[in-house]
Every structure is written in structure tokens, then in C-alpha cells.
Design an enzyme around this catalytic site. Structure first.
Site, PDB file in Angstrom:
ATOM      1  N   LYS A  10       0.850  -1.194   0.000  1.00 37.88           N
ATOM      2  CA  LYS A  10       0.000   0.000   0.000  1.00 37.88           C
ATOM      3  C   LYS A  10       0.884   1.242   0.000  1.00 37.88           C
ATOM      4  CE  LYS A  10      -3.749  -2.516   0.648  1.00 37.88           C
ATOM      5  NZ  LYS A  10      -4.905  -2.619  -0.190  1.00 37.88           N
TER       6      LYS A  10
ATOM      7  N   LYS B  35       2.286  -8.825  -1.829  1.00 39.65           N
ATOM      8  CA  LYS B  35       1.336  -8.991  -2.930  1.00 39.65           C
ATOM      9  C   LYS B  35       1.101  -7.693  -3.673  1.00 39.65           C
ATOM     10  CE  LYS B  35      -3.527 -10.043  -3.645  1.00 39.65           C
ATOM     11  NZ  LYS B  35      -3.887  -8.676  -4.057  1.00 39.65           N
TER      12      LYS B  35
ATOM     13  N   ASP C 285      -1.503  -5.462  -5.738  1.00 38.72           N
ATOM     14  CA  ASP C 285      -2.956  -5.417  -5.669  1.00 38.72           C
ATOM     15  C   ASP C 285      -3.542  -5.671  -7.055  1.00 38.72           C
ATOM     16  OD1 ASP C 285      -5.266  -5.428  -4.204  1.00 38.72           O
ATOM     17  OD2 ASP C 285      -4.742  -3.640  -3.064  1.00 38.72           O
ATOM     18  N   GLU C 286      -4.882  -5.825  -7.084  1.00 40.10           N
ATOM     19  CA  GLU C 286      -5.515  -6.290  -8.319  1.00 40.10           C
ATOM     20  C   GLU C 286      -5.311  -5.325  -9.477  1.00 40.10           C
ATOM     21  OE1 GLU C 286      -7.071  -5.093  -5.725  1.00 40.10           O
ATOM     22  OE2 GLU C 286      -8.383  -3.500  -6.467  1.00 40.10           O
TER      23      GLU C 286
ATOM     24  N   HIS D  69      -6.537 -13.233  -7.523  1.00 41.61           N
ATOM     25  CA  HIS D  69      -7.282 -12.197  -6.786  1.00 41.61           C
ATOM     26  C   HIS D  69      -8.688 -12.174  -7.374  1.00 41.61           C
ATOM     27  CE1 HIS D  69      -7.282  -8.208  -4.587  1.00 41.61           C
ATOM     28  NE2 HIS D  69      -8.455  -8.237  -5.196  1.00 41.61           N
TER      29      HIS D  69
ATOM     30  N   LYS E 165     -12.875  -6.579   6.974  1.00 41.14           N
ATOM     31  CA  LYS E 165     -13.742  -5.485   6.541  1.00 41.14           C
ATOM     32  C   LYS E 165     -14.675  -5.885   5.411  1.00 41.14           C
ATOM     33  CE  LYS E 165     -10.457  -3.646   3.138  1.00 41.14           C
ATOM     34  NZ  LYS E 165      -9.549  -2.595   2.736  1.00 41.14           N
TER      35      LYS E 165
END
Lengths: 485, 139
Positions: free
Chosen positions: A177, A203, A205-206, A295, A335
Site C-alpha cells: 500500500k 502482494k 494489488d488487483e 485475486h 472489513k
């Protein structure tokens, strides 16, 4: 059975015109599904005034051989065989407007080893069908004969663990992130710190592919520098999911080849590349000793609402057949959407050799996986070290726990965040194996471990009491009741 | 540095009592427990030397702890790990693996970079200790 549902003789059946589907042979209440049939369970919501049996027969018809009118060319075929047969319609327990329709499909309707072909039939036409208000594919039973036509997961849980030299505990990961905007050099910094601190994986992200702020080759090169540095710093095998998702198959193969050349143990794809592309990448991964991470980008558009779409348990089955090694499957406590029972159903589908019917978890069929490799579920989204006892309890041992914010957001930095997660995890597994009631004593076990680990203490303080407690939209229809015997 | 292979390397080193607990957990699950040692801790050194065969029919963790201490007498300056094998269909591999003995000094790994075409780098790593021949790496 009312007369209106009876089968017609051949002359009446094939006179030109429009006929109810149930009279065309798509409703057979006496049908006994064969061992080799593919079975689908749909949740149907008929339009007002539409008979649920007719609606079920229409779904069977439109997902197999039927069109809206009678055609004489049916008689040139063994049409009885090719017609899908709705054989059971049950009311749902909690909604008087919805019904469960069981439909059996002859195995010869499907091309071996093709998810694209399977889905073109089962979800190809029927979801926009006017007599239905809504339609949801809840579950499927794949016969062993059909399962055996698929490669299955390229690597599988057991071989993945052997390759990573990592046993006895969930794997740990983190998504880098911010997910967009970092340069390759800065991105690799996050990877290095997180892996050195104790994670097994980081990882992409998508939506990290190849953008103006970071082109894919830069990302791959800096990430592999980070992976190898971290491996040397810890003596462990480390990996980072290099997302090879791209606009064409050729480009994806090119990126995957480069990841292989650099020595990555794992590559990643997004669900949105499509079923055929996923199967192609699974084949490539098997041929190149690569773990394949999926993902599930986009699935929420059709899996989340209970009345319409495709349940994620069906997507999980398709993806195990298609051959991915990792798939995001929910966290329970994080979440994102995920009722505990429904999530257990997903995890069982991915990891078990044989699934037994478990209505309380939304699993409607026995499913024999015929020694197909197992898929490692990934739990990602809004989880942190303070939930470790719940995560181990709900999700078990063969899972990747991904703490993105829960690693990178640590007050003392990324490495400390990773260490906090690793210590929390090892302490929990240790306590479980030693026979402690780790779910009840979880907070105590974590506090004990934090005495010799400052980063864990800081993590517990910062995220104390962070929970995401919302009602689930996708909870099972059936709840276990105490039997009176 | 501290090599962090194995299930519990981020926790303080286990006492024999703690090792006993974990081993008994494995035995109670029906797994065969084995002791292995090495002086080459490269993460892809799969085959550590076996201190005897996996103890297939042993019901008591005390026997494993006893053997571990015998192994320590000979290879006390080596890495020693406990491994549990599960022969169940669909698994037939290791279920738990943790380090129970390590050298007093762990010098770590050298990372070798070979720059090739373009900006590509080929990596390899080797334990500093493996510069010495097997058997004389850790004192």
C-alpha cells in the site's frame, strides 16, 4: 402432480407453436440424477403469477437445449438425453417468493476441461430471462468423471508448503500500500521491509499492472531484489505475487516468463481476465513450477446479493477445477463481506478431499474432488494481529493471512508490523498445539507474547478493539437445530 | 542474524518441556516425528541428515526428547529440527517442522548478484559458514 405438469405424447409435443417448458420435457419430478450428471441448484424468484415449476423448467430449458418455441429438429437428436431436467423445486425457508430448483445436466452437454463451456451453458442465457425476477446459482455438483477432465491447481497446498519449506502454521502476507502511485523503487522498499520482518509473501494489488507511475518490468526487478535480500536476511524462502494481469494473453505470458526468469516462486492473476485465460495461466504455472495466485477482483458484482447472481461457493468450485493455487475467500472478521458459516463452506470446498452436504454452511451437495489438488484460501482485508485467535479458529492452518494495513500501518514501521504479525501467529499456533483453549484465552496469549515482543505490544495497542461488525448479506438459509430423538 | 525457518523461530527458544508438548501434539495426531540436523542452513537445503528414522510407532514424546539430547551431544553446534510426517491420503508430507537447536553464532547468508542482459540480475545466496567444508562450519 397436477395435470398441467404432465408430459405430452410425441405428436402433441412437437406440433408447431409455443409450449410451456414443463410440458416440453424440462420438468421430470421422478428423475433420479445419475452419478455422471452435473447438478445445479438455482434460487429462482418467478415473476408474479409464474408457476415456480414452470420457472424451474424454463431455467433447465434455456440452460440446455430449448428455445422459446417448438422446433422439429429436436427429433433428429437424442433430445431426451440432452434436455436438462428440473427434478425438484423446494420453497426456501425464509422467503415465500423464492424457490430452490434442482436441475440435472447430462455429462455429454459439456466439453471436457472447459470452464468457459460449462459456464456458457449454466449461466450463459438464463439470467436475463423475463419470466424470472431474479436468479441465483447457489451450488453445483460436479461428477467425478467431469472433475477428472480438469488439471486442477497447478501446485496445490502440500507442494506449495514443500517448495516454501513452511509447515504447521498459516502463511503470512501483505498487500503493498498505497496500491497505486508508488514508483518501482519505493514499492520494492515495502516488499523488503515486510518480508525481512517475518512475512512469507507480499502482494501486488488487483489493479497494479503497468501504469505510468510504475511499469511492470521495473516493479518485477525491484521486487525481486527485495525478495532475495529478505531471503538472505532470514534464511527463509520468500515470495511476492507479481501480478501478470494484462490486456492480452500474449502479454501475460511475456510477464510471467520474465517473473520466472527472475526466480519468482509465484505469479498472480485477476479473476477479471476470464475463465479461459485463468485455465491457460494454470497450465503455464504447472509447466513452469510456479504457484498461481488469483485475486477475485470483480466477484462482488455477482456473488454478494442473495437473490441474484452466482454464489462464491460456485466460483470457488470453478476455480479449483480451473487450476489456481490461491484464491481470496473471506476473513470472517475483516472489513469485507463474510458470514462465518458461509465462509466455512467456501474454505471446505477449496481444501477438502470430499465435501459432505452442510446446509448450515450453504453446501447443498456431496462433492468428491477425486484427488484434485487443494487450493490455499487467502484471507485479506481489514485484519490485524489482535484477531489472531479468531483467525486461526475460523480459518484453520492452510490459509494465507494477509495483513496489508495491519503490517504497513504499524506505528514503528513495516518491519515491526510484520514481526508483530509473525510473533502473534506463532504464539497462537504454539498455544493451540499445547492444548490451550486459544479462542477464549486469545487476548491473554497475545499479551503474554507481547511481553518479549515490543512490536506486537504496539500493534495490540493501536488496533485494540477494531472490528467490522455488520450484518452479512450472504448468510446461509438453513440453521442447525437441535434434533429431538 | 537468526535463521527463522520453521514454525516457531520467532518465539524464544523452547525448553525441553515445550518441545515435549509440541511433539506430543504431533504424536497424538498420528504423525511420525523425526530428528534431523545440518550445518548447511540454506533454505533450499531440503535434505538435512536424519538422526535415525522417523519414530513411526512411538507413543511418547519423552523418547523424542531423549533422542534429541543424544543428537545434541554429537551435533550440539549444528542446526537440529523436529519434523512431523503425516501419511494420510491427500497429504503424505510434513505437518510441522521447527528448529530446536542452533549454533551459538549464526553468520547468515551472502547474497550474490550476477548482472546479466538489460537490468536483469540473477541471484544466489550461500551461508557464510559453507565456505568451510562440511563438519567444520560451526564451532
Amino acid at each position: 402432480m397436477p395435470d398441467g405438469n404432465k408430459k405430452l405424447d410425441a405428436k402433441a409435443r412437437y406440433s408447431a407453436g409455443v409450449l410451456e417448458y414443463k410440458k416440453m420435457g424440462y420438468w421430470e419430478p421422478d428423475y433420479q440424477p445419475k452419478e455422471t450428471d452435473v447438478i445445479a441448484l438455482f434460487r429462482i424468484t418467478p415473476q408474479e403469477g409464474v408457476d415456480p415449476v414452470e420457472a424451474a423448467a424454463a431455467v433447465a430449458g434455456e440452460s440446455s437445449t430449448a428455445t422459446w418455441t417448438v422446433v422439429w429438429t429436436d427429433r433428429l437428436t437424442a433430445c431426451e438425453k440432452y434436455r436438462a431436467k428440473a427434478y425438484r423445486v423446494d420453497p426456501t425457508p425464509n422467503n415465500p417468493n423464492e424457490y430452490f430448483a434442482y436441475i440435472a445436466y447430462e455429462l455429454d452437454l459439456f466439453e471436457p476441461g472447459s470452464i468457459a463451456n460449462l459456464t456458457a451453458s449454466i449461466i450463459g442465457n438464463v439470467f436475463g430471462f423475463k419470466p424470472l425476477k431474479a436468479l441465483r446459482l447457489e451450488d453445483m455438483r460436479m461428477p467425478v468423471a467431469y472433475v477428472k477432465t480438469f488439471q486442477g491447481p497447478a501446485t496445490g497446498i502440500v507442494v506449495e508448503r514443500e517448495r516454501l519449506n513452511c509447515y504447521g502454521r498459516p502463511l503470512l502476507g501483505a498487500t503493498v500500500k498505497p496500491k497505486l502511485g508508488l514508483s518501482g523503487r519505493n514499492y520494492g522498499r515495502v516488499v523488503y521491509e515486510a518480508l525481512k520482518g517475518g512475512l512469507d509473501f507480499t502482494k501486488d494489488d488487483e489493479n497494479i499492472n503497468s501504469q505510468p507511475f510504475m511499469h511492470w518490468r521495473d516493479r518485477f526487478l525491484y521486487c525481486m531484489e527485495a525478495v532475495n535480500r529478505a531471503s538472505a536476511a532470514t534464511g527463509e524462502v520468500k515470495g511476492t505475487y507479481l501480478n501478470v494481469t494484462a490486456g492480452t494473453m500474449e502479454e501475460m505470458y511475456k510477464r510471467a516468463e520474465f517473473a520466472k526468469e527472475l526466480g519468482s516462486v509465484i505469479v498472480m492473476i485477476d479473476l477479471v481476465i476470464g475463465y479461459t485465460a485463468i485455465q491457460s495461466m494454470a497450465k503455464w504455472a504447472r509447466d513452469n513450477d510456479m504457484i498461481l495466485h488469483l485475486h477475485r477482483a470483480g466477484h462482488g458484482t455477482y456473488t454478494r446479493q442473495k437473490s441474484h447472481g452466482v454464489s462464491f461457493r460456485v466460483i470457488a468450485k470453478w476455480m479449483r477445477l480451473a487450476g489456481v493455487d490461491h484464491i481470496h475467500a473471506g476473513t470472517v472478521v475483516g472489513k469485507l463481506e463474510g458470514d462465518p458459516s458461509t465462509t466455512k463452506g467456501f474454505y471446505d470446498i477449496l481444501r477438502e478431499e470430499y465435501n459432505e452436504v452442510a446446509l448450515e454452511n450453504g453446501v447443498f451437495f456431496d462433492q468428491d474432488w477425486a484427488s484434485l489438488n487443494k487450493v490455499m484460501p487467502v484471507a485479506s482485508g481489514g485484519i490485524h494481529a489482535g484477531q489472531m485467535h479468531q483467525l486461526v479458529h475460523y480459518l484453520g492452518e492452510d490459509v494465507v493471512l494477509q495483513f496489508g494495513g495491519g503490517t504497513i500501518g504499524h506505528p514503528q514501521g513495516i518491519e515491526a508490523g510484520a514481526t508483530a504479525n509473525r510473533v502473534a501467529l506463532e504464539a497462537m499456533v504454539y498455544a493451540r498445539n499445547a492444548g490451550r483453549d486459544y479462542l477464549a484465552e486469545g487476548p491473554t496469549i497475545l499479551a503474554e507474547a507481547a511481553r518479549t515482543c515490543t512490536p506486537l505490544k504496539q500493534a495490540l495497542d493501536v488496533w485494540k478493539g477494531v472490528t467490522f461488525d455488520y450484518a452479512s448479506t450472504d448468510a446461509p438459509d438453513f440453521v442447525p437445530t437441535t434434533s429431538v430423538s | 542474524m537468526r535463521i527463522t525457518q520453521g514454525t516457531f523461530s520467532f518465539l524464544p527458544d523452547f525448553t525441553d518441556q515445550q518441545i515435549h508438548e509440541q511433539v506430543q501434539y504431533c504424536i497424538d495426531n498420528g504423525w511420525a516425528v523425526s530428528i534431523e540436523y545440518t550445518d548447511d542452513p540454506h533454505p533450499r537445503n531440503t535434505y538435512w541428515e536424519m538422526w535415525g528414522h522417523p519414530m513411526f510407532d512411538n507413543p511418547d514424546a519423552a523418547a523424542v526428547v531423549f533422542e534429541l539430547n543424544e543428537c545434541r551431544k554429537v551435533y550440539g553446534s549444528y542446526y537440529i529440527r523436529i519434523i512431523a510426517f503425516d501419511s494420510s491420503p491427500g497429504w503424505e508430507s510434513i505437518r510441522l517442522s521447527f528448529i530446536v537447536n542452533r549454533p551459538s553464532k549464526e553468520p547468515g547468508f551472502r547474497l550474490n548478484r550476477t548482472e546479466t542482459k538489460g537490468r536483469n540480475i540473477q541471484y544466489s545466496m550461500s551461508p557464510y559458514s559453507s565456505d568451510n567444508p562440511q563438519g567444520s562450519r560451526y564451532k
